[in-house]
Design an enzyme around this catalytic site. Sequence first.
Site, PDB file in Angstrom:
ATOM      1  N   SER A 138       0.854  -1.186   0.000  1.00 38.21           N
ATOM      2  CA  SER A 138       0.000   0.000   0.000  1.00 38.21           C
ATOM      3  C   SER A 138       0.883   1.227   0.000  1.00 38.21           C
ATOM      4  O   SER A 138       2.040   1.183   0.454  1.00 38.21           O
ATOM      5  CB  SER A 138      -0.895   0.013   1.249  1.00 38.21           C
ATOM      6  OG  SER A 138      -1.528   1.263   1.410  1.00 38.21           O
ATOM      7  N   TYR A 151      -1.597   0.164  10.896  1.00 41.26           N
ATOM      8  CA  TYR A 151      -1.851  -0.283   9.519  1.00 41.26           C
ATOM      9  C   TYR A 151      -0.644   0.029   8.642  1.00 41.26           C
ATOM     10  O   TYR A 151      -0.184  -0.828   7.871  1.00 41.26           O
ATOM     11  CB  TYR A 151      -3.101   0.382   8.949  1.00 41.26           C
ATOM     12  CG  TYR A 151      -3.317   0.055   7.494  1.00 41.26           C
ATOM     13  CD1 TYR A 151      -3.703  -1.230   7.111  1.00 41.26           C
ATOM     14  CD2 TYR A 151      -3.093   1.003   6.501  1.00 41.26           C
ATOM     15  CE1 TYR A 151      -3.869  -1.553   5.773  1.00 41.26           C
ATOM     16  CE2 TYR A 151      -3.264   0.691   5.167  1.00 41.26           C
ATOM     17  CZ  TYR A 151      -3.652  -0.585   4.801  1.00 41.26           C
ATOM     18  OH  TYR A 151      -3.802  -0.907   3.465  1.00 41.26           O
TER      19      TYR A 151
END
Length: 250
Positions: A138, A151
């Site tokens: 990501s 995260y």
Amino acid sequence: MSRIALITGATSGIGRATAEIFAGSGIDLILCGRRKEKLDEVARVLSSQVRVTTLIFDVRDKGAVTAMIGSLPDEWKNIDILVNNAGNAHGMGSLDEGETDDWDAMIDGNVKGLLYVSKVVIPLLLERGTGHIVNISSIAGKQTYANGAVYCASKAAVEVITEGMRLELTQHGIKVTNIAPGAVETEFSLVRFKGDESRAEKVYQGFDPLQAADIADAILYAVNAPDRVTIADITILAGAQSAATVIHRK
């Protein structure tokens, strides 16, 4: 003989889009996921194009990962492509207010789950001396943002693990690719905000977000590159996005 791809998190989003574009290219599919009904639906749709088999397991369950992939018949163990797509985001809170259950879910799914699946599949690739691993990271693995530190850390781990895989496996004829998407309109935000649709919808308002098919297209490009080419790392942002948390909305 057609190639075989094992895709985790194949029930929706990037995983499903990757299964669809692979099927269109004649790549046989081992589709993995937690939701049997959705997995069966994807398999039913794509089985008219290629051979498809399914494995129901949660990547966070080491025993299930080992048992289910190990249960594949010999003809399905000739895996050419592994797409480590399964992962999650849970909650957006500061470190002092974050839920530890959310942290466990992200670390267990995004990091340990990827490792569990890879540990079972890599020996199959090594035995054949060929293959390609694609890990879905990501933009959050490259740029940390407030209220998302855990995260971001989990996706930064994916980036580091991917680099480690490449250092270890290139000599054995196995390619390793990292794909780092920006804002993709999938179930991602709905899961992160625990089913709050109004909050999830706001994430994608005012601009044209990436679609799962855009990421799948990049994955197909990477696995179809000539033998002389390794696509090591691709970062894909929406047209209106210039950084992890910088999106120019209308």
